[in-house]
Design a protein around this motif. Structure first.
Motif, PDB file in Angstrom:
ATOM      1  N   GLY A   2      27.733   5.042  93.391  1.00 16.54           N
ATOM      2  CA  GLY A   2      26.794   6.881  93.863  1.00 16.54           C
ATOM      3  C   GLY A   2      26.161   7.706  92.495  1.00 16.54           C
ATOM      4  N   ASN A   3      25.652   8.445  93.245  1.00 19.30           N
ATOM      5  CA  ASN A   3      25.012   9.845  92.427  1.00 19.30           C
ATOM      6  C   ASN A   3      26.070  10.405  91.564  1.00 19.30           C
ATOM      7  N   GLY A  56      25.037  11.159 101.232  1.00 23.50           N
ATOM      8  CA  GLY A  56      26.057  11.553 100.883  1.00 23.50           C
ATOM      9  C   GLY A  56      26.288  12.952  99.843  1.00 23.50           C
ATOM     10  N   GLY A  57      26.206  13.183  98.595  1.00 28.44           N
ATOM     11  CA  GLY A  57      26.487  14.186  97.715  1.00 28.44           C
ATOM     12  C   GLY A  57      24.911  14.791  97.765  1.00 28.44           C
ATOM     13  N   THR A  58      24.080  14.257  96.872  1.00 27.29           N
ATOM     14  CA  THR A  58      22.464  14.766  96.837  1.00 27.29           C
ATOM     15  C   THR A  58      21.707  13.704  97.544  1.00 27.29           C
ATOM     16  N   GLY A  60      26.055  17.263 100.892  1.00 29.32           N
ATOM     17  CA  GLY A  60      27.184  17.556 100.737  1.00 29.32           C
ATOM     18  C   GLY A  60      26.757  19.054  99.882  1.00 29.32           C
ATOM     19  N   ALA A  61      25.798  18.821  98.758  1.00 30.43           N
ATOM     20  CA  ALA A  61      25.451  19.402  98.497  1.00 30.43           C
ATOM     21  C   ALA A  61      25.001  20.908  98.752  1.00 30.43           C
ATOM     22  N   ASP A 117      27.495  22.587 100.341  1.00 30.38           N
ATOM     23  CA  ASP A 117      28.937  23.430  98.912  1.00 30.38           C
ATOM     24  C   ASP A 117      27.481  25.022  99.148  1.00 30.38           C
ATOM     25  N   GLU A 168      33.956  23.604  97.411  1.00 25.46           N
ATOM     26  CA  GLU A 168      33.617  21.869  97.700  1.00 25.46           C
ATOM     27  C   GLU A 168      34.504  21.547  98.312  1.00 25.46           C
ATOM     28  N   ARG A 228      35.849  20.393 102.479  1.00 24.79           N
ATOM     29  CA  ARG A 228      36.146  19.529 102.315  1.00 24.79           C
ATOM     30  C   ARG A 228      37.287  19.398 103.643  1.00 24.79           C
ATOM     31  N   SER A 232      36.844  19.519 107.349  1.00 27.49           N
ATOM     32  CA  SER A 232      36.650  18.552 107.883  1.00 27.49           C
ATOM     33  C   SER A 232      37.916  18.332 108.468  1.00 27.49           C
ATOM     34  N   GLY A 281      29.439   7.556 104.079  1.00 26.81           N
ATOM     35  CA  GLY A 281      29.054   8.428 103.417  1.00 26.81           C
ATOM     36  C   GLY A 281      30.017   9.852 103.416  1.00 26.81           C
ATOM     37  N   GLY A 282      30.494  10.202 101.812  1.00 25.75           N
ATOM     38  CA  GLY A 282      31.344  11.634 101.914  1.00 25.75           C
ATOM     39  C   GLY A 282      31.488  12.965 103.032  1.00 25.75           C
ATOM     40  N   THR A 283      30.132  13.309 103.074  1.00 27.91           N
ATOM     41  CA  THR A 283      29.710  14.082 103.598  1.00 27.91           C
ATOM     42  C   THR A 283      29.780  13.726 105.780  1.00 27.91           C
ATOM     43  N   HIS A 305      32.034  13.081 106.956  1.00 28.49           N
ATOM     44  CA  HIS A 305      33.375  13.464 107.068  1.00 28.49           C
ATOM     45  C   HIS A 305      33.351  14.956 108.017  1.00 28.49           C
ATOM     46  N   THR A 306      32.386  15.633 108.110  1.00 24.53           N
ATOM     47  CA  THR A 306      32.470  16.489 108.842  1.00 24.53           C
ATOM     48  C   THR A 306      31.876  16.155 110.420  1.00 24.53           C
TER      49      THR A 306
HETATM   50  N1  LIG Z   1      35.868  14.893 103.629  1.00 25.24           N
HETATM   51  C1  LIG Z   1      34.802  15.814 103.638  1.00 25.24           C
HETATM   52  N2  LIG Z   1      34.736  16.891 104.108  1.00 25.24           N
HETATM   53  C2  LIG Z   1      33.356  16.892 104.158  1.00 25.24           C
HETATM   54  N3  LIG Z   1      32.502  16.772 102.938  1.00 25.24           N
HETATM   55  C3  LIG Z   1      32.984  15.010 102.365  1.00 25.24           C
HETATM   56  C4  LIG Z   1      34.446  15.065 102.513  1.00 25.24           C
HETATM   57  N4  LIG Z   1      34.904  13.657 101.867  1.00 25.24           N
HETATM   58  C5  LIG Z   1      33.868  14.495 100.907  1.00 25.24           C
HETATM   59  N5  LIG Z   1      32.665  14.572 101.350  1.00 25.24           N
HETATM   60  C6  LIG Z   1      31.144  15.508 100.702  1.00 25.24           C
HETATM   61  O1  LIG Z   1      30.282  13.894  99.949  1.00 25.24           O
HETATM   62  C7  LIG Z   1      29.429  13.357  99.026  1.00 25.24           C
HETATM   63  C8  LIG Z   1      29.623  12.885  98.225  1.00 25.24           C
HETATM   64  O2  LIG Z   1      29.348  11.748  99.053  1.00 25.24           O
HETATM   65  P1  LIG Z   1      29.674  10.525  98.280  1.00 25.24           P
HETATM   66  O3  LIG Z   1      30.853   9.685  98.381  1.00 25.24           O
HETATM   67  O4  LIG Z   1      29.327   8.783  99.895  1.00 25.24           O
HETATM   68  O5  LIG Z   1      27.857  10.183  97.900  1.00 25.24           O
HETATM   69  P2  LIG Z   1      27.284   9.909  96.734  1.00 25.24           P
HETATM   70  O6  LIG Z   1      26.623   8.591  97.458  1.00 25.24           O
HETATM   71  O7  LIG Z   1      28.344   9.670  95.363  1.00 25.24           O
HETATM   72  O8  LIG Z   1      26.457  10.719  96.688  1.00 25.24           O
HETATM   73  P3  LIG Z   1      24.735  10.775  96.190  1.00 25.24           P
HETATM   74  O9  LIG Z   1      24.087  11.233  97.842  1.00 25.24           O
HETATM   75  O10 LIG Z   1      24.553  11.711  95.463  1.00 25.24           O
HETATM   76  O11 LIG Z   1      24.014   9.567  95.705  1.00 25.24           O
HETATM   77  C9  LIG Z   1      30.026  15.344  98.643  1.00 25.24           C
HETATM   78  O12 LIG Z   1      29.434  16.400  98.749  1.00 25.24           O
HETATM   79  C10 LIG Z   1      31.006  15.461  98.495  1.00 25.24           C
HETATM   80  O13 LIG Z   1      32.130  16.751  98.866  1.00 25.24           O
END
Ligand SMILES: Nc1ncnc2c1ncn2[C@@H]1O[C@H](COP(=O)(O)OP(=O)(O)OP(=O)(O)O)[C@@H](O)[C@H]1O
Ligand SMILES: [Mg+2]
Lengths: 586, 62
Positions: free
Chosen positions: A22-23, A213-215, A242-243, A246, A282, A286, A289, A352-354, A356-357
């Motif tokens: 990911g980015n 994701g993040g971006t 997620g940004a 943030d 950030e 997390r 969550s 994707g990380g976001t 989790h919310t």
């Molecule tokens: N437990 C959590 N609760 C809320 N947000 C989270 C949690 N864990 C990770 N994140 C958020 O998830 C995002 C990253 O997600 P992920 O790792 O899927 O991104 P990526 O696919 O690498 O990024 P991009 O979208 O930039 O390509 C970040 O903004 C991070 O803060």
């Protein structure tokens, strides 16, 4: 796939892992001897490894250590570069890199000007080279963990990664000593990660994969048919992730800070203050969550002043409600693009990380009907960690193909093999009545199933058994809208009321006060009748098995027999293929 | 895949229905959509193997 035929005589000894790239973060995963995908933690214990490289004092830092350098060494830290791979400078969006090394034009691609290992002044390092270094670090962490040299991989990328980007990624990987066996779409990898679990039952379902994701955020609607996947639509938002969440917290805490320190300058106005706030915000996000409250503390945030504060989840959810609504909207857009309705969706996979919310998942649970399964940590006890999904699916695919010849993999991915006619309508059987107006359509094969296909079902018979008619028809799914049973007129719906509403348990009551909404339900219309056949003399309480096979040439084979009946009591018949004009879409 | 079970009964055969070999072909499939199957997962790989070797389901069965 099937049982391994103990052919451990591979001269090359391919050891392939799955990589999600990911980015913001990357993940590495492998498949155990038992066929289970496992995500690998790197030397620092991270399973989500920031896709960041940083150089200081002639040393290369990677992952979380590199991310920490965004505060003091931002110009020598390369982050958020994945989307630049294989692209021309003119076509990229440099915004995500505003607080790290800036992308710049470099021949026909993108580079970063950094002072890296062995350099005594900043010089151009191409995004391909950065990618090679990143993959080298990931593969080396995996090799350390597995105790064997990793030399091949399957990498996940967004659905709209171009062929040129895949090509560039493949070159970067081989420069890192890793053979890129296959590039697979992130959402498909997520579906595979779920389907590969031993307890999963393969079925026909429509799945929404929401990758937040993040971006960026990406949504795909996927027809999952007998374990095969066809993407029906996608939607992307490059300024949602997620940004943005943030930023909500950064603004909130910066204002709190300024309230307490009236004469201080705004921490957001200095790059270092902002970077510190971003890292801590950030972490706070997390924590929210999981917990109902979370704290933030930053040393020397602005003008040398330390700052600490707490926020509760309710407050956060209120501040971020607009951003949360955008995630829901992106899903609605993808469902609309697939010409489907939320009622058609069987499963929503949050990836994707976001993801989790909890609030994002809760919003989706109310967007979809109760019959739709929303797979996220807060809505399902059996959900897989959304941050792990892409890497796990890639690891499964890697284990499936690592023994294959390169040529076999290429041939199998060729449009000659992958482009396939998919049913435009469901095929099924009329029950209750043979009158197309009164009968009830029961699908055997759903629309958007690729051919060749075979589906079978067992059907009850009238109470006393006897002779039954089997009417094979096409079915058209539609949404039936009807007025609810008349009730005293309620008040008009007030929009925007829910937004200011903090308490979870109030929202249900709110809805019931509104004017009763139309009842919307999925229904079948009977389309073409394809064939009629019969089974005679079925015994009382008996059952009839009906199967439909659609061959690659679109001829159809129908069979029927009484379950447990005498051999030879069945029927079979064939239908010609439709007359298609040869210049039709292909 | 598991065989779907339907508890609503099949209709009674109408009086006078008859066909050679008890089967009437009436219509053909609606024009299908050309789409891409993702080359991912064990079931696709089995599909690709059948397609490349021009085998049918039953010929492919182990
Ligand atoms: N437990 C959590 N609760 C809320 N947000 C989270 C949690 N864990 C990770 N994140 C958020 O998830 C995002 C990253 O997600 P992920 O790792 O899927 O991104 P990526 O696919 O690498 O990024 P991009 O979208 O930039 O390509 C970040 O903004 C991070 O803060
Ligand atoms: Mg992502």
């Amino acid at each position: 796939m099937t049982v391994e035929e103990n052919n451990g005589v591979d001269p090359e000894e391919t050891l392939a892992i799955g990589i999600s790239f990911g980015n913001s973060n990357s993940g590495i995963a492998y498949t155990t001897a038992e066929g289970k995908a496992e995500v690998i933690a790197n030397e620092e214990g991270d399973r989500q490894i920031p896709s960041i490289l940083s150089y200081i004092g002639g040393e290369e830092f990677h992952g979380t250590q590199a991310k920490a350098q965004l505060v003091r060494n931002s110009q020598n830290t390369v982050a958020y570069f994945r989307d630049y791979i294989g692209k021309e400078f003119e076509s990229i969006d440099p915004t995500p890199c505003h607080a790290s090394a800036h992308p710049q034009k470099h021949d026909s691609t993108v580079s970063f000007s950094i002072q890296d290992v062995g350099a005594d002044s900043p010089h151009d390092v191409s995004v391909s080279e950065i990618t090679t270094r990143h993959i080298r670090r990931l593969a080396s962490s995996a090799s350390d963990y597995l105790g064997k040299k990793v030399n091949a991989t399957v990498i996940t990328v967004p659905t709209n990664f171009s062929d040129a980007q895949k090509e560039a990624l493949s070159k970067s990987a081989s420069s890192a000593g890793v053979d890129l066996l296959q590039v697979i779409p992130e959402p498909v990898s997520a579906v595979l990660a779920y389907d590969a679990r031993p307890e999963s039952k393969i079925s026909d379902k429509l799945v929404v994969v929401a990758d937040f994701g993040g971006t960026r955020s990406d949504v795909a609607v996927i027809a999952s048919r007998g374990g095969m996947y066809s993407i029906l639509s996608t939607a992307h938002d490059y300024s949602l992730g997620g940004a943005q969440l943030d930023n909500v917290l950064i603004d909130h805490f910066a204002k709190e800070f300024l309230k307490k320190n009236k004469s201080s300058s705004d921490p957001r106005s200095s790059p270092r203050g902002l970077a510190k706030l971003r890292l801590e915000a950030e972490a706070t996000k997390r924590a929210l969550s999981i917990g109902a409250t979370a704290s933030l503390s930053v040393e020397s945030l602005s003008d040398g002043l330390d700052f600490s504060s707490t926020i509760n989840r309710t407050r956060y959810e209120m501040l971020a409600s607009k951003v949360f609504a955008s995630f829901t909207k992106l899903i609605e857009e993808a469902v609309r693009k697939a010409e489907l309705d939320v009622l058609d969706i069987n499963e929503v996979i949050l990836s994707g990380g976001t993801s989790h919310t909890p609030r994002i998942a809760a919003n989706l649970s109310s967007l979809f009907p109760p019959t739709t399964t929303v797979l996220s940590p807060s809505t399902s006890a059996t959900a897989i960690n959304p941050s792990d999904l892409a890497a796990r699916g890639a690891a499964i695919q890697a284990s499936l193909i690592q023994e294959f010849e390169k040529e076999d993999i290429e041939q199998s991915s060729h449009p000659m093999v992958t482009v396939t006619p998919h049913l435009s309508r469901a095929i099924g059987v009329l029950v209750v009545s043979e009158n197309v107006e009164k009968g009830v359509f029961r699908p055997l094969a759903e629309a958007e199933t690729g051919v060749p296909l075979r589906r079978a079902g067992e059907f009850a018979v009238p109470r006393d058994g006897g002779d039954v008619i089997i009417k094979i028809c096409e079915g058209i799914s539609h949404i039936k809208v009807s007025k609810p049973p008349a009730k005293p007129k309620g008040e008009k719906k007030t929009n925007g009321k829910a937004a200011s509403d903090d308490e979870d348990d109030l929202s249900d009551e709110d809805e019931s006060e509104d004017e009763p909404e139309d009842v919307r339900e999925k229904a079948w219309k009977v389309g073409n009748v394809l064939a009629e056949t019969t089974i005679k003399g079925v015994k009382k309480g008996g059952k009839v098995e009906i199967s439909v096979t659609v061959n690659a040439d679109l001829t159809v084979l129908v069979t029927a027999r009484e379950v447990g009946g005498k051999a030879g009591n069945g029927v079979r018949g064939r239908l010609e293929k439709p007359q298609v004009t040869e210049n039709g879409s292909a | 895949m598991a065989t779907a079970q339907t508890s609503l009964p099949l209709p009674v055969l109408p009086e006078g229905w008859s066909a050679p070999s008890d089967f009437k072909a009436i219509g053909v499939l609606s024009t299908p959509n050309q789409r891409n199957l993702e080359p991912v997962g064990p079931h696709f790989l089995a599909h690709a193997r059948r397609k490349r070797h021009k085998r049918t389901f039953s010929e492919d069965e182990r």
